[in-house]
Design a protein around this motif. Sequence first.
Motif, PDB file in Angstrom:
ATOM      1  N   SER A 147      41.357  30.696  35.195  1.00  0.00           N
ATOM      2  CA  SER A 147      40.889  30.488  36.561  1.00  0.00           C
ATOM      3  C   SER A 147      41.597  29.294  37.207  1.00  0.00           C
ATOM      4  O   SER A 147      42.138  28.428  36.524  1.00  0.00           O
ATOM      5  CB  SER A 147      39.375  30.258  36.566  1.00  0.00           C
ATOM      6  N   ASP A 148      41.552  29.275  38.515  1.00  0.00           N
ATOM      7  CA  ASP A 148      42.163  28.160  39.256  1.00  0.00           C
ATOM      8  C   ASP A 148      41.512  26.838  38.891  1.00  0.00           C
ATOM      9  O   ASP A 148      42.184  25.816  38.786  1.00  0.00           O
ATOM     10  CB  ASP A 148      42.028  28.388  40.763  1.00  0.00           C
ATOM     11  N   ARG A 149      40.205  26.880  38.695  1.00  0.00           N
ATOM     12  CA  ARG A 149      39.469  25.659  38.372  1.00  0.00           C
ATOM     13  C   ARG A 149      39.929  25.072  37.036  1.00  0.00           C
ATOM     14  O   ARG A 149      40.163  23.874  36.922  1.00  0.00           O
ATOM     15  CB  ARG A 149      37.980  25.977  38.326  1.00  0.00           C
TER      16      ARG A 149
END
Length: 58
Positions: free
Chosen positions: A2-4
């Motif tokens: 994920s981007d996070r």
Amino acid sequence: MSDRVFLLMERHQKLDEALRLARHRKAADPLEVARLKKLKLAIKDRIAGLLRRRKAFG
């Protein structure tokens, strides 16, 4: 990934570099080194938590 998680890993790497530089200074500030270590560990814990949660639901 994920981007996070990616952003947290990127931040972790930047802190690792800052920590390495802080340790190699002639007059290394022990409080600065401790602060960087603490931040780095907190980010590592957040990454691990996100990955655990992802595994549990994935």
